[in-house]
Design a protein around this motif. Structure first.
Motif, PDB file in Angstrom:
ATOM      1  N   ASN A   1      41.245  45.486   2.965  1.00 34.76           N
ATOM      2  CA  ASN A   1      42.435  45.581   2.117  1.00 34.76           C
ATOM      3  C   ASN A   1      42.144  46.299   0.797  1.00 34.76           C
ATOM      4  N   GLU A   2      41.672  47.533   0.910  1.00 33.02           N
ATOM      5  CA  GLU A   2      41.344  48.337  -0.264  1.00 33.02           C
ATOM      6  C   GLU A   2      42.125  49.649  -0.259  1.00 33.02           C
ATOM      7  N   GLU A   3      43.409  49.604   0.098  1.00 32.31           N
ATOM      8  CA  GLU A   3      44.203  50.821   0.212  1.00 32.31           C
ATOM      9  C   GLU A   3      44.338  51.569  -1.118  1.00 32.31           C
ATOM     10  N   ASN A   4      44.261  50.854  -2.232  1.00 30.05           N
ATOM     11  CA  ASN A   4      44.454  51.486  -3.536  1.00 30.05           C
ATOM     12  C   ASN A   4      43.185  52.089  -4.123  1.00 30.05           C
ATOM     13  N   SER A   5      42.058  51.836  -3.484  1.00 32.77           N
ATOM     14  CA  SER A   5      40.796  52.292  -4.073  1.00 32.77           C
ATOM     15  C   SER A   5      39.915  53.091  -3.125  1.00 32.77           C
ATOM     16  N   VAL A   6      40.009  52.853  -1.828  1.00 32.91           N
ATOM     17  CA  VAL A   6      39.049  53.456  -0.904  1.00 32.91           C
ATOM     18  C   VAL A   6      39.085  54.978  -0.933  1.00 32.91           C
ATOM     19  N   GLY A   7      40.249  55.556  -1.074  1.00 29.89           N
ATOM     20  CA  GLY A   7      40.347  57.014  -1.130  1.00 29.89           C
ATOM     21  C   GLY A   7      39.643  57.592  -2.345  1.00 29.89           C
ATOM     22  N   ARG A   8      39.711  56.876  -3.473  1.00 25.64           N
ATOM     23  CA  ARG A   8      39.031  57.335  -4.682  1.00 25.64           C
ATOM     24  C   ARG A   8      37.519  57.254  -4.519  1.00 25.64           C
ATOM     25  N   VAL A   9      37.052  56.197  -3.854  1.00 26.33           N
ATOM     26  CA  VAL A   9      35.613  56.067  -3.608  1.00 26.33           C
ATOM     27  C   VAL A   9      35.120  57.239  -2.759  1.00 26.33           C
ATOM     28  N   VAL A  10      35.806  57.493  -1.659  1.00 21.49           N
ATOM     29  CA  VAL A  10      35.413  58.598  -0.777  1.00 21.49           C
ATOM     30  C   VAL A  10      35.465  59.924  -1.532  1.00 21.49           C
ATOM     31  N   GLY A  11      36.517  60.114  -2.301  1.00 25.83           N
ATOM     32  CA  GLY A  11      36.706  61.381  -2.996  1.00 25.83           C
ATOM     33  C   GLY A  11      35.687  61.663  -4.079  1.00 25.83           C
ATOM     34  N   GLU A  12      35.029  60.628  -4.606  1.00 24.50           N
ATOM     35  CA  GLU A  12      34.073  60.820  -5.693  1.00 24.50           C
ATOM     36  C   GLU A  12      32.620  60.871  -5.216  1.00 24.50           C
ATOM     37  N   ILE A  13      32.395  60.806  -3.915  1.00 23.23           N
ATOM     38  CA  ILE A  13      31.044  61.022  -3.393  1.00 23.23           C
ATOM     39  C   ILE A  13      30.708  62.495  -3.588  1.00 23.23           C
ATOM     40  N   PRO A  14      29.586  62.816  -4.214  1.00 19.08           N
ATOM     41  CA  PRO A  14      29.272  64.214  -4.519  1.00 19.08           C
ATOM     42  C   PRO A  14      29.354  65.119  -3.290  1.00 19.08           C
ATOM     43  N   ALA A  15      30.020  66.231  -3.437  1.00 19.68           N
ATOM     44  CA  ALA A  15      30.209  67.164  -2.333  1.00 19.68           C
ATOM     45  C   ALA A  15      28.874  67.638  -1.795  1.00 19.68           C
ATOM     46  N   GLY A  16      28.747  67.640  -0.475  1.00 14.28           N
ATOM     47  CA  GLY A  16      27.544  68.130   0.165  1.00 14.28           C
ATOM     48  C   GLY A  16      26.405  67.123   0.247  1.00 14.28           C
TER      49      GLY A  16
ATOM     50  N   ASN B   1      37.677  46.544   7.881  1.00 18.55           N
ATOM     51  CA  ASN B   1      37.286  45.204   8.318  1.00 18.55           C
ATOM     52  C   ASN B   1      38.488  44.266   8.390  1.00 18.55           C
ATOM     53  N   ASN B   2      39.341  44.516   9.398  1.00 15.22           N
ATOM     54  CA  ASN B   2      40.506  43.674   9.661  1.00 15.22           C
ATOM     55  C   ASN B   2      41.530  43.719   8.532  1.00 15.22           C
ATOM     56  N   SER B   3      41.670  44.878   7.908  1.00 13.59           N
ATOM     57  CA  SER B   3      42.667  45.012   6.844  1.00 13.59           C
ATOM     58  C   SER B   3      44.075  44.917   7.410  1.00 13.59           C
ATOM     59  N   ASN B   4      44.987  44.422   6.577  1.00  7.68           N
ATOM     60  CA  ASN B   4      46.398  44.395   6.978  1.00  7.68           C
ATOM     61  C   ASN B   4      47.248  45.275   6.071  1.00  7.68           C
ATOM     62  N   ASP B   5      46.583  46.242   5.426  1.00  7.34           N
ATOM     63  CA  ASP B   5      47.304  47.210   4.608  1.00  7.34           C
ATOM     64  C   ASP B   5      46.980  48.616   5.110  1.00  7.34           C
ATOM     65  N   GLN B   6      47.080  49.611   4.261  1.00  2.00           N
ATOM     66  CA  GLN B   6      46.891  50.999   4.664  1.00  2.00           C
ATOM     67  C   GLN B   6      45.474  51.521   4.374  1.00  2.00           C
ATOM     68  N   THR B   7      44.497  50.633   4.351  1.00  2.00           N
ATOM     69  CA  THR B   7      43.117  51.036   4.080  1.00  2.00           C
ATOM     70  C   THR B   7      42.656  52.145   5.014  1.00  2.00           C
ATOM     71  N   ALA B   8      42.860  51.971   6.307  1.00  2.00           N
ATOM     72  CA  ALA B   8      42.391  52.959   7.282  1.00  2.00           C
ATOM     73  C   ALA B   8      43.078  54.308   7.071  1.00  2.00           C
ATOM     74  N   VAL B   9      44.363  54.270   6.796  1.00  2.00           N
ATOM     75  CA  VAL B   9      45.123  55.506   6.593  1.00  2.00           C
ATOM     76  C   VAL B   9      44.612  56.250   5.365  1.00  2.00           C
ATOM     77  N   GLU B  10      44.409  55.524   4.269  1.00  2.00           N
ATOM     78  CA  GLU B  10      43.952  56.151   3.031  1.00  2.00           C
ATOM     79  C   GLU B  10      42.528  56.681   3.154  1.00  2.00           C
ATOM     80  N   ALA B  11      41.683  55.969   3.883  1.00  2.00           N
ATOM     81  CA  ALA B  11      40.306  56.426   4.082  1.00  2.00           C
ATOM     82  C   ALA B  11      40.269  57.710   4.891  1.00  2.00           C
ATOM     83  N   ALA B  12      41.057  57.757   5.953  1.00  2.00           N
ATOM     84  CA  ALA B  12      41.112  58.952   6.788  1.00  2.00           C
ATOM     85  C   ALA B  12      41.695  60.127   6.006  1.00  2.00           C
ATOM     86  N   ARG B  13      42.701  59.855   5.196  1.00  2.00           N
ATOM     87  CA  ARG B  13      43.320  60.908   4.391  1.00  2.00           C
ATOM     88  C   ARG B  13      42.317  61.513   3.411  1.00  2.00           C
ATOM     89  N   ALA B  14      41.387  60.690   2.944  1.00  2.00           N
ATOM     90  CA  ALA B  14      40.372  61.169   2.002  1.00  2.00           C
ATOM     91  C   ALA B  14      39.240  61.919   2.690  1.00  2.00           C
TER      92      ALA B  14
END
Length: 230
Positions: free
Chosen positions: A14-29, A39-52
Motif C-alpha cells: 500500500n505505497e501508491e503515493n510513494s513507490v513511483g518516486r522511489v523508482v524514479g529517483e534510482i540513479p539512471a544506469g 505485497n498484497n496491496s489493496n491500492d494502486q501500488t502495482a500500477v504506480e510501480a509499473a508506470r515508473a
C-alpha cells in the motif's frame, strides 16, 4: 568488480503515493533491474510501480521478508546473474540517489554487506519514532555482545553481494529479516560495514512503527531472531 549487474528489490505494501518516486529517483544506469514486490496491496501500488518503469511481482501473503524472498527468487532466474542486490523501502523515507555510496564498499572489494545507517546520517525530525531508535540501539547492542559485530542500525536500505546473499540462506518472512541478514553475515565471517545515509519522514502511515501492535510484534520478532541463531 567491472560493470556489475545490480538489481534493486523494493518490497511494497500500500505505497501508491510513494513507490513511483522511489523508482524514479534510482540513479539512471545504476541498476539492470528494478523489482517492486507488491505485497498484497489493496491500492494502486502495482500500477504506480509499473508506470515508473519497475518490474512488478506479486506476493499475496503479507510479510516483509516474504516479499524480499520473492524478489530474490526472481533475480536468481535472470541472466546474467546479479552481482549485487540493493534493498530499499517503498515509502520514500530513504534517498535512492545515495545508492552509489551504498554499493561503493562492495565495488571496492572492502565489504560483502553494506548497511545504510540512519544513526550515522542525518535524520529529519520525526522520521523515526522513539521506540524505533531504542529498538535499533538494543538490537545492535545485542549483536555486538552475542555475535561480536558492530552495527549502529538495522536499516532496510542495504546492499549485498549476490553470492553472499545466497550463502546466508535467508529464512525469515516477516520483521526479523534485516537482523537475520546481519547476524548470519557475522556468524559466517562475511565482511560487513556501514555508510551514513539520510532519512526523512515517510509518505503515508507506517504499518509497523505507526501502530502499537506492529511495534510490539516487530520488537519481539527481532529479539527472537537474535537469540534463535546464537
Amino acid at each position: 568488480m567491472k560493470e556489475p549487474v545490480i538489481y534493486v528489490i523494493i518490497p511494497a505494501f500500500n505505497e501508491e503515493n510513494s513507490v513511483g518516486r522511489v523508482v524514479g529517483e534510482i540513479p539512471a544506469g545504476l541498476a539492470q533491474g528494478i523489482i517492486v514486490v507488491n505485497n498484497n496491496s489493496n491500492d494502486q501500488t502495482a500500477v504506480e510501480a509499473a508506470r515508473a518503469g519497475a518490474t512488478v511481482l506479486h506476493e499475496p501473503i503479507q510479510g516483509y521478508g516474504r516479499a524480499c524472498l520473492r524478489g530474490i527468487a526472481y533475480a536468481k532466474q535472470r541472466q546474467p546473474k546479479p552481482d549485487i542486490i540493493v534493498f530499499v523501502d517503498a515509502d520514500y523515507s530513504d534517498f535512492p540517489a545515495e545508492m552509489p555510496a551504498l554499493i561503493a564498499p562492495i565495488l571496492n572489494r572492502q565489504a560483502d554487506l553494506v548497511i545504510g545507517s540512519r544513526a550515522l546520517g542525518k535524520r529529519q525530525r520525526g522520521s523515526m519514532t522513539p521506540q524505533q531508535i531504542f529498538g535499533n540501539w538494543l538490537a545492535t547492542t545485542l549483536l555486538r555482545w552475542l555475535y561480536g559485530v558492530r552495527f549502529t542500525d538495522l536499516g532496510p536500505f542495504r546492499a549485498i553481494r549476490f553470492d553472499t546473499l545466497m550463502a546466508l540462506d535467508m529464512q525469515d518472512t516477516t520483521y526479523g529479516w534485516t537482523v537475520e541478514m546481519q547476524l548470519k553475515a557475522a556468524k559466517m565471517g562475511f565482511r560487513s560495514t556501514e555508510v551514513p545515509v539520510n532519512y526523512r519522514r515517510r509518505i503515508g502511515h507506517s504499518k509497523i512503527s505507526g501502530t502499537v501492535k506492529g511495534t510490539v510484534l516487530a520488537g519481539y520478532k527481532i529479539l527472537a531472531t537474535i537469540f534463535r541463531y546464537w
